[in-house]
Write an enzyme that holds these catalytic residues in place. Sequence first.
Site, short mmCIF file in Angstrom:
data_model
loop_
_atom_site.label_atom_id
_atom_site.label_comp_id
_atom_site.label_asym_id
_atom_site.label_seq_id
_atom_site.Cartn_x
_atom_site.Cartn_y
_atom_site.Cartn_z
N ASP A 8 0.86 -1.19 0.00
CA ASP A 8 0.00 0.00 0.00
C ASP A 8 0.89 1.24 0.00
OD1 ASP A 8 -2.14 1.70 0.15
OD2 ASP A 8 -2.65 1.24 2.24
N ASP A 103 -2.77 2.50 -6.16
CA ASP A 103 -1.76 2.59 -5.10
C ASP A 103 -1.68 1.39 -4.18
OD1 ASP A 103 -4.21 3.00 -3.93
OD2 ASP A 103 -3.59 4.69 -2.69
N GLU A 104 -2.36 0.29 -4.49
CA GLU A 104 -2.22 -0.90 -3.64
C GLU A 104 -2.48 -2.16 -4.45
OE1 GLU A 104 -5.18 -1.62 -0.59
OE2 GLU A 104 -6.54 -0.16 -1.51
#
Length: 351
Positions: A8, A103-104
């Site tokens: 993350d 983003d993860e």
Amino acid sequence: MRKIIHVDMDCFFAAVEMRDNPALRDIPLAIGGSRERRGVISTANYPARKYGVRSAMPTAMALKLCPHLTLLPGRFDAYKEASAHIREIFSRYTSLIEPLSLDEAYLDVTHSPHCYGSATLMAKEIRQTIFDELQLTASAGIAPIKFLAKIASDLNKPNGQYVITPEEVPGFLRTLPLGKIPGVGKVTAAKLESLGLRTCEDVQKSDLAALLKRFGKFGRVLWERSQGIDDREISSDRQRKSVGVERTLAEDIHEWAECEAIVELLYPELERRLAAVQPDLRIARQGVKLKFNDFQLTTQEHVWPKLNKEDLLATARKTWEERRSGRGVRLVGLHVTLLDPQIERQLVLGL
């Protein structure tokens, strides 16, 4: 036993802006829509979070909490470029990658030969490589169970990692607050606590039939997660059937304007994920999902071959007006189902 890493990025959109403009590093910063257009915060940096600014918060509320907040509309091409680079770094370690957003992502490194097969060392090396090549920090969680890896990635933020070994799983679950389980927000956690269910251990002692009767499908998911059961595979691009994005809200919403703002926030993310799909895949259907504060879930979709924000907004409004019945809404989601004309079956790209 599987080895799952959840990576993350730390306040990703804001971090890209701070990297490219160092003058922004130490001031409260958020990416989101304007107050005048009833915008919503997408990401806030850590200085802004000290004032209580959070993602999915109405911009007007964020500015009340932090009047000197610097608000940027976002440079999504820059975020997408950074995300693609990060994804390439992941691919150096495994082909089993499931992106949840820009983003993860989940990585299954069970059979990866890197770092002597150590998921802990791989996570550390991945995070260091991301920093060396992009000057961005990432946090990671390592666990034998998918949802626990996601929980673990949040336990040593920012720029850290946390490991839950197979031997530690029972003890970790015993005291884990139900509000930490992905998909269980503050409102749901409060309702569960009013029933005497605060930790996974409380649910472990509960009767599954009673949970199913009260909560439906959610009751089964809650029971399984509390037992440490999560058999979901890591869904790589070629396995996925749909593109979707959703947001669990910190507080129930009761006004259409609030729902409209969430749809406006989610739509660009849906566009970006759809753009990552192979060009021979086309849209079969698109739709909207709402989850109410009584745990009931409703979806509405129709055949539409081209992604269109106005059409999704109209579908969302129709769903809101016809199916809400005065209930608060705690989750809003958008999705499209894809059709592969070459083999005449649906494939997936999940979020």
